[in-house]
Design a protein around this motif. Sequence first.
Motif, PDB file in Angstrom:
ATOM      1  N   UNK A 123      17.320  -2.178   3.512  1.00  0.00           N
ATOM      2  CA  UNK A 123      15.962  -2.177   4.086  1.00  0.00           C
ATOM      3  C   UNK A 123      15.040  -1.228   3.315  1.00  0.00           C
ATOM      4  N   UNK A 124      15.528  -0.016   3.020  1.00  0.00           N
ATOM      5  CA  UNK A 124      14.716   0.961   2.298  1.00  0.00           C
ATOM      6  C   UNK A 124      14.305   0.441   0.927  1.00  0.00           C
ATOM      7  N   UNK A 125      15.220  -0.261   0.262  1.00  0.00           N
ATOM      8  CA  UNK A 125      14.933  -0.782  -1.071  1.00  0.00           C
ATOM      9  C   UNK A 125      13.995  -1.986  -1.009  1.00  0.00           C
ATOM     10  N   UNK A 126      14.279  -2.908  -0.097  1.00  0.00           N
ATOM     11  CA  UNK A 126      13.509  -4.157   0.004  1.00  0.00           C
ATOM     12  C   UNK A 126      12.054  -3.905   0.369  1.00  0.00           C
ATOM     13  N   UNK A 127      11.810  -2.929   1.256  1.00  0.00           N
ATOM     14  CA  UNK A 127      10.453  -2.715   1.770  1.00  0.00           C
ATOM     15  C   UNK A 127       9.674  -1.637   1.022  1.00  0.00           C
ATOM     16  N   UNK A 128      10.241  -1.090  -0.049  1.00  0.00           N
ATOM     17  CA  UNK A 128       9.576   0.019  -0.743  1.00  0.00           C
ATOM     18  C   UNK A 128       8.182  -0.369  -1.241  1.00  0.00           C
ATOM     19  N   UNK A 129       8.048  -1.543  -1.866  1.00  0.00           N
ATOM     20  CA  UNK A 129       6.762  -1.928  -2.441  1.00  0.00           C
ATOM     21  C   UNK A 129       5.716  -2.232  -1.372  1.00  0.00           C
ATOM     22  N   UNK A 130       6.091  -2.950  -0.311  1.00  0.00           N
ATOM     23  CA  UNK A 130       5.101  -3.277   0.731  1.00  0.00           C
ATOM     24  C   UNK A 130       4.720  -2.040   1.534  1.00  0.00           C
ATOM     25  N   UNK A 131       5.599  -1.037   1.562  1.00  0.00           N
ATOM     26  CA  UNK A 131       5.278   0.200   2.284  1.00  0.00           C
ATOM     27  C   UNK A 131       4.091   0.921   1.659  1.00  0.00           C
ATOM     28  N   UNK A 132       3.897   0.726   0.354  1.00  0.00           N
ATOM     29  CA  UNK A 132       2.778   1.354  -0.347  1.00  0.00           C
ATOM     30  C   UNK A 132       1.476   0.607  -0.078  1.00  0.00           C
ATOM     31  N   UNK A 133       1.550  -0.687   0.192  1.00  0.00           N
ATOM     32  CA  UNK A 133       0.357  -1.528   0.308  1.00  0.00           C
ATOM     33  C   UNK A 133      -0.279  -1.523   1.694  1.00  0.00           C
ATOM     34  N   UNK A 134       0.529  -1.360   2.744  1.00  0.00           N
ATOM     35  CA  UNK A 134       0.021  -1.517   4.109  1.00  0.00           C
ATOM     36  C   UNK A 134       0.341  -0.297   4.968  1.00  0.00           C
ATOM     37  N   UNK A 135      -0.449  -0.113   6.014  1.00  0.00           N
ATOM     38  CA  UNK A 135      -0.213   1.011   6.914  1.00  0.00           C
ATOM     39  C   UNK A 135       1.074   0.791   7.698  1.00  0.00           C
ATOM     40  N   UNK A 136       1.603   1.892   8.214  1.00  0.00           N
ATOM     41  CA  UNK A 136       2.845   1.812   8.980  1.00  0.00           C
ATOM     42  C   UNK A 136       2.674   0.965  10.238  1.00  0.00           C
ATOM     43  N   UNK A 137       1.506   1.061  10.888  1.00  0.00           N
ATOM     44  CA  UNK A 137       1.267   0.292  12.119  1.00  0.00           C
ATOM     45  C   UNK A 137       1.292  -1.207  11.828  1.00  0.00           C
ATOM     46  N   UNK A 138       0.645  -1.614  10.738  1.00  0.00           N
ATOM     47  CA  UNK A 138       0.635  -3.036  10.370  1.00  0.00           C
ATOM     48  C   UNK A 138       2.049  -3.541  10.126  1.00  0.00           C
ATOM     49  N   UNK A 139       2.842  -2.768   9.399  1.00  0.00           N
ATOM     50  CA  UNK A 139       4.220  -3.173   9.132  1.00  0.00           C
ATOM     51  C   UNK A 139       5.045  -3.237  10.415  1.00  0.00           C
ATOM     52  N   UNK A 140       4.920  -2.209  11.241  1.00  0.00           N
ATOM     53  CA  UNK A 140       5.767  -2.117  12.423  1.00  0.00           C
ATOM     54  C   UNK A 140       5.426  -3.153  13.487  1.00  0.00           C
ATOM     55  N   UNK A 141       4.161  -3.520  13.609  1.00  0.00           N
ATOM     56  CA  UNK A 141       3.818  -4.505  14.642  1.00  0.00           C
ATOM     57  C   UNK A 141       4.467  -5.848  14.330  1.00  0.00           C
ATOM     58  N   UNK A 142       4.534  -6.198  13.034  1.00  0.00           N
ATOM     59  CA  UNK A 142       5.187  -7.448  12.653  1.00  0.00           C
ATOM     60  C   UNK A 142       6.706  -7.332  12.706  1.00  0.00           C
ATOM     61  N   UNK A 143       7.237  -6.188  12.307  1.00  0.00           N
ATOM     62  CA  UNK A 143       8.686  -5.982  12.338  1.00  0.00           C
ATOM     63  C   UNK A 143       9.223  -6.111  13.764  1.00  0.00           C
ATOM     64  N   UNK A 144       8.551  -5.468  14.709  1.00  0.00           N
ATOM     65  CA  UNK A 144       9.068  -5.488  16.074  1.00  0.00           C
ATOM     66  C   UNK A 144       8.745  -6.790  16.807  1.00  0.00           C
TER      67      UNK A 144
END
Length: 302
Positions: free
Chosen positions: A176-197
Amino acid sequence: MLNFVGMMEKTKIQGHTAVLLANIIFGLGVPVTKSLLEQWVSPMAYMATRCIGAAAIFWLISLFMPKENVERKDLLVIMMGGLLGFVISQTLTAWALNYTTPVYFSLIATLTPVATMVCAALFIGERMSKRGVVGVAVGIVGAMLMVLMGWQRGSGSNDLLGIGLAILSLLTWAVYLIVTRKVSVKYTAVTQMKWIFLVSTVAVLPFSWSDLLSAPLYSAAWQWSGMLEMGFIVVFATVAGYFAIPFAMRYLRATTVSVYTNLQPIVASAVAIAIGQDTLTWDKPTALVLVLLSAYIVTTRR
């Protein structure tokens, strides 16, 4: 130039602070989860509660933030990362804690930097140095010590199975840490987490609905102690912790983020032993020294 350097240092400090707090929370969450599984919920009901609660909170927060348009390919990465880093990893965590003790589980978690390095070599072609191979070997020795001692006289219901599930959990977290490294730089944590959950809720709910309906925590037998424990898991160990990780990854390498996992056994073991969930035996501090040494070898350079 000086202002730019100062800004970079400030963001790095913020990243280190975020991941530090996240792993302290995760460490506290291990004995709390063990308590919930023993008294109030099954592993699947536990996971469903986390997914539903975190999804509701992150989508509510997103209503008060500027809208981010996520590219379709990035959304797919975020969702796949969520299934790996939360649904699969945390379901394995819940089942692992159902069979083994918080101390054994948290000691296994310290192998995360080693697992991250191995996965980086396998999936993105990052070269493993001789130093890294030595670190992996030391970590394996520490893990095997825990497996052998757990098999001989562990205090969990099935330590061998629990340790195996814990190893699978940390491997999926490393990916997970490796796969999401690039998108973590592009979007805010809230945007990522709302879709993840959101995707996590959709994935988990069909398999956990009956467990939710039969859970003592959601019946007439509920107590405030159980609700407070679950509240801590949802608000802090899920929302705050999973907000902090992608935030930190905007400024830090995946391997650096994974090193902070070594805080978890210190916190989890101290709490578990203090409240009587586990006992202190010679193999646990020995294994801790080995896995910490392994992480140090893997994540430091000459």
